[in-house]
Enzyme design. Structure first.
Site, PDB file in Angstrom:
ATOM      1  N   ARG A   1       0.824  -1.346  -0.077  1.00  0.00           N
ATOM      2  CA  ARG A   1       0.058  -0.083  -0.048  1.00  0.00           C
ATOM      3  C   ARG A   1       0.762   1.472  -0.089  1.00  0.00           C
ATOM      4  O   ARG A   1       0.554   2.243   0.718  1.00  0.00           O
ATOM      5  CB  ARG A   1      -0.933  -0.048   1.228  1.00  0.00           C
ATOM      6  CG  ARG A   1      -1.975  -1.049   1.262  1.00  0.00           C
ATOM      7  CD  ARG A   1      -2.830  -1.017   0.125  1.00  0.00           C
ATOM      8  NE  ARG A   1      -3.932  -2.079   0.185  1.00  0.00           N
ATOM      9  CZ  ARG A   1      -3.663  -3.383  -0.124  1.00  0.00           C
ATOM     10  NH1 ARG A   1      -2.618  -3.579  -0.850  1.00  0.00           N
ATOM     11  NH2 ARG A   1      -4.670  -4.220  -0.042  1.00  0.00           N
TER      12      ARG A   1
ATOM     13  N   SER B   1     -10.899  -1.240   2.941  1.00  0.00           N
ATOM     14  CA  SER B   1     -10.444  -1.148   4.363  1.00  0.00           C
ATOM     15  C   SER B   1      -9.995   0.208   4.785  1.00  0.00           C
ATOM     16  O   SER B   1      -9.266   0.783   3.974  1.00  0.00           O
ATOM     17  CB  SER B   1      -9.005  -2.247   3.992  1.00  0.00           C
ATOM     18  OG  SER B   1      -9.376  -3.298   3.509  1.00  0.00           O
TER      19      SER B   1
ATOM     20  N   GLU C   1      -5.326   3.769   5.853  1.00  0.00           N
ATOM     21  CA  GLU C   1      -4.974   3.451   4.274  1.00  0.00           C
ATOM     22  C   GLU C   1      -5.618   4.633   3.634  1.00  0.00           C
ATOM     23  O   GLU C   1      -5.249   4.895   2.678  1.00  0.00           O
ATOM     24  CB  GLU C   1      -5.605   1.933   4.070  1.00  0.00           C
ATOM     25  CG  GLU C   1      -5.402   1.566   2.527  1.00  0.00           C
ATOM     26  CD  GLU C   1      -5.983   0.204   2.074  1.00  0.00           C
ATOM     27  OE1 GLU C   1      -5.851  -0.705   3.087  1.00  0.00           O
ATOM     28  OE2 GLU C   1      -6.623   0.346   1.373  1.00  0.00           O
TER      29      GLU C   1
HETATM   30  C1  LIG Z   1     -15.596  -1.126  -1.525  1.00  0.00           C
HETATM   31  C2  LIG Z   1     -13.880  -0.799  -1.560  1.00  0.00           C
HETATM   32  C3  LIG Z   1     -13.087  -1.963  -1.820  1.00  0.00           C
HETATM   33  C4  LIG Z   1     -11.863  -1.456  -1.910  1.00  0.00           C
HETATM   34  N1  LIG Z   1     -10.983  -2.577  -1.905  1.00  0.00           N
HETATM   35  C5  LIG Z   1      -9.772  -2.291  -1.979  1.00  0.00           C
HETATM   36  C6  LIG Z   1      -8.728  -3.320  -2.366  1.00  0.00           C
HETATM   37  O1  LIG Z   1      -9.057  -4.688  -2.365  1.00  0.00           O
HETATM   38  N2  LIG Z   1      -7.284  -3.037  -2.607  1.00  0.00           N
HETATM   39  C7  LIG Z   1      -6.851  -1.879  -2.508  1.00  0.00           C
HETATM   40  O2  LIG Z   1      -5.659  -1.574  -2.813  1.00  0.00           O
HETATM   41  N3  LIG Z   1      -7.696  -0.629  -2.453  1.00  0.00           N
HETATM   42  C8  LIG Z   1      -9.124  -0.999  -2.278  1.00  0.00           C
HETATM   43  N4  LIG Z   1     -10.100  -0.198  -2.211  1.00  0.00           N
HETATM   44  C9  LIG Z   1      -9.550   1.299  -2.027  1.00  0.00           C
HETATM   45  C10 LIG Z   1      -9.690   2.045  -3.514  1.00  0.00           C
HETATM   46  O3  LIG Z   1     -10.647   1.608  -4.450  1.00  0.00           O
HETATM   47  C11 LIG Z   1      -8.435   2.019  -4.203  1.00  0.00           C
HETATM   48  O4  LIG Z   1      -7.335   2.967  -3.464  1.00  0.00           O
HETATM   49  C12 LIG Z   1      -8.461   2.798  -5.473  1.00  0.00           C
HETATM   50  O5  LIG Z   1      -6.967   2.739  -6.119  1.00  0.00           O
HETATM   51  C13 LIG Z   1      -8.563   4.719  -5.207  1.00  0.00           C
HETATM   52  O6  LIG Z   1      -9.001   4.839  -6.659  1.00  0.00           O
HETATM   53  P1  LIG Z   1      -9.734   6.213  -6.745  1.00  0.00           P
HETATM   54  O7  LIG Z   1      -9.514   6.760  -8.250  1.00  0.00           O
HETATM   55  O8  LIG Z   1     -11.010   6.315  -6.260  1.00  0.00           O
HETATM   56  O9  LIG Z   1      -8.611   7.258  -5.885  1.00  0.00           O
HETATM   57  P2  LIG Z   1      -9.042   8.674  -5.028  1.00  0.00           P
HETATM   58  O10 LIG Z   1      -9.464   8.069  -3.538  1.00  0.00           O
HETATM   59  O11 LIG Z   1      -9.641   9.623  -5.690  1.00  0.00           O
HETATM   60  O12 LIG Z   1      -7.582   9.145  -4.443  1.00  0.00           O
HETATM   61  C14 LIG Z   1      -6.721   8.211  -3.759  1.00  0.00           C
HETATM   62  C15 LIG Z   1      -5.401   8.815  -3.592  1.00  0.00           C
HETATM   63  O13 LIG Z   1      -4.672   9.062  -5.017  1.00  0.00           O
HETATM   64  C16 LIG Z   1      -4.545  10.313  -5.376  1.00  0.00           C
HETATM   65  N5  LIG Z   1      -4.805  10.431  -6.849  1.00  0.00           N
HETATM   66  C17 LIG Z   1      -5.808  10.081  -7.354  1.00  0.00           C
HETATM   67  N6  LIG Z   1      -5.695  10.167  -8.732  1.00  0.00           N
HETATM   68  C18 LIG Z   1      -4.616  10.607  -9.237  1.00  0.00           C
HETATM   69  C19 LIG Z   1      -3.754  10.839 -10.187  1.00  0.00           C
HETATM   70  N7  LIG Z   1      -4.317  10.670 -11.465  1.00  0.00           N
HETATM   71  N8  LIG Z   1      -2.523  11.272  -9.948  1.00  0.00           N
HETATM   72  C20 LIG Z   1      -1.976  11.385  -8.857  1.00  0.00           C
HETATM   73  N9  LIG Z   1      -2.679  11.247  -7.903  1.00  0.00           N
HETATM   74  C21 LIG Z   1      -3.866  10.773  -7.852  1.00  0.00           C
HETATM   75  C22 LIG Z   1      -5.598  11.265  -4.518  1.00  0.00           C
HETATM   76  O14 LIG Z   1      -4.799  12.516  -4.451  1.00  0.00           O
HETATM   77  C23 LIG Z   1      -5.627  10.604  -3.450  1.00  0.00           C
HETATM   78  O15 LIG Z   1      -4.418  10.630  -2.621  1.00  0.00           O
HETATM   79  C24 LIG Z   1     -11.307  -0.142  -1.901  1.00  0.00           C
HETATM   80  C25 LIG Z   1     -12.557   0.700  -1.940  1.00  0.00           C
HETATM   81  C26 LIG Z   1     -13.633   0.629  -1.689  1.00  0.00           C
HETATM   82  C27 LIG Z   1     -14.748   1.529  -1.660  1.00  0.00           C
END
Ligand SMILES: Cc1cc2nc3c(=O)[nH]c(=O)nc-3n(C[C@H](O)[C@H](O)[C@H](O)COP(=O)(O)OP(=O)(O)OC[C@H]3O[C@@H](n4cnc5c(N)ncnc54)[C@H](O)[C@@H]3O)c2cc1C
Length: 337
Positions: free
Chosen positions: A164, A237, A333
């Site tokens: 992570r 998580s 996380e």
């Molecule tokens: C139901 C559920 C299940 C999940 N299961 C998992 C799992 O199994 N494993 C896991 O690892 N994660 C999991 N997650 C967490 C999440 O899905 C991941 O971390 C995902 O990659 C976040 O993507 P996002 O586009 O929503 O990012 P955001 O929440 O919008 O941003 C997350 C971070 O990334 C940065 N960011 C976003 N886009 C960019 C970009 N283009 N350039 C630079 N920085 C950027 C943001 O500033 C922030 O710091 C889960 C979440 C949910 C809701």
């Protein structure tokens, strides 16, 4: 590029909490990033980069600019007999990319099905599930350097991936906006079945182990364990599984013989954060509209009208009780803003 003023962020985060941003700009191409940062007023504002909002918790209004990265597209950029290189825009939905690759018979990311969010955010915390992490398949990524306005290519090793973790969470935090990722996937069957619950599921269902059956199994297990953010606000998580040294592990194990942990490297053990939280009595507990999910103690949920602050307060109470009982720190996380 599209600019919104006084934008409510309710539909921009999977916790479904309300917060207002002074400005939100939607970016559809790398060129629009150049355009944005050549605007003196917008580029001087404090900024936050947003993908699908599935790993962030807004605890108040955002005074400044939210940059919502929507850059689309999936393309094949190279292939040989054994491998294929797929480039995806940062705004592309991650699960849609996984489905596309499974439909085409390319191996490597089927265990990462149904993780919400965008491709651009996937490298930030090196998403992982069921024994696979993004770093196993990421070839390279392109990112816009805010200070110079140039696009830089990072190869896998440059990202310093770990559990992570990537360099973008630390030394390069806030300095780059990821515009695309390139994955190297296999054209030949290569399965990762090291994860017990996935293995058990496949054995019990007596289906042949194929790319499709693993993808289907992962989706089915995830649906049975995790709340759908469309129905119950959450970010998956909330905490990372804490890693401790062997000596600490043995001391804890002698006080708590049921301690759930697994070896995570030479002399290191990863503790189950869900188990620690459950032992402190939090599983299924609710404070107002914020709560700990009844089927998985690692997931904090918004039952409807919780504020981000209430969820953050609940998280802090959980951290305090785990520290008190086990002398272990839980690290979120989720990014708390
Ligand atoms: C139901 C559920 C299940 C999940 N299961 C998992 C799992 O199994 N494993 C896991 O690892 N994660 C999991 N997650 C967490 C999440 O899905 C991941 O971390 C995902 O990659 C976040 O993507 P996002 O586009 O929503 O990012 P955001 O929440 O919008 O941003 C997350 C971070 O990334 C940065 N960011 C976003 N886009 C960019 C970009 N283009 N350039 C630079 N920085 C950027 C943001 O500033 C922030 O710091 C889960 C979440 C949910 C809701």
């Amino acid at each position: 590029m599209q600019i919104h003023r006084h934008q409510n962020l309710l539909n921009y985060n999977t916790f479904r909490v309300t917060a207002q941003a002074d400005y939100l700009v939607e970016i559809a191409s790398a060129n629009q990033l150049q355009e944005l940062f050549s605007d003196k007023f917008l580029s001087d504002l404090p900024r936050f980069i947003l993908g699908g909002g599935s790993n962030i918790l807004f605890t108040g209004d955002i005074s400044g600019l939210i940059i919502k990265v929507n850059i689309p597209g999936i393309e094949i950029i190279d292939e040989d007999h054994n491998f294929i290189w797929i480039k995806a825009g940062a705004g592309q939905n991650w699960h849609d990319l996984v489905s596309y690759c499974v439909d085409n018979g390319w191996y490597g990311i089927e265990n990462l099905a149904l993780i919400p969010g965008s491709c651009g955010a996937a490298p930030i915390q090196n998403i992982g599930a069921y024994g696979v992490e993004l770093n196993n398949v990421l070839d390279s990524l392109e990112a816009f350097e805010i200070e110079t306005g140039k696009i830089r290519t990072f190869c896998n090793q440059d990202c310093l991936f770990n559990y992570r973790y990537s360099i973008f969470k630390d030394h390069l935090k806030g300095k780059y906006i990821i515009s695309s990722i390139t994955l190297k996937l296999s054209k030949r069957p290569e399965f990762t079945l090291t994860y017990l619950s996935l293995n058990d599921y496949l054995k019990k269902s007596e289906t042949e182990v194929t790319l499709r059956s693993i993808y289907d199994a992962v989706i089915s297990i995830r649906r049975s364990k995790l709340p759908d953010p469309k129905e119950l606000g959450n970010c998956g998580s909330f905490f990372k599984n804490p890693e401790i040294g062997e000596e600490r592990y043995l001391t804890l194990k002698s006080s708590f013989p049921d301690l759930k942990a697994h070896p995570s490297g030479p002399g290191a053990f990863k503790l189950s954060a869900a188990w620690l939280i459950e032992q402190c009595g939090w599983k299924g507990k609710r404070i107002g509209s914020a709560g700990v999910y009844g089927q998985q103690a690692l997931v904090l949920v918004n039952y409807g009208s919780s504020s981000g602050e209430e969820i953050a307060n609940l998280a802090a109470e959980i951290q305090d009780s785990v520290a008190e009982k086990f002398n272990v720190s839980l690290v979120p996380e989720v990014t708390i803003i």
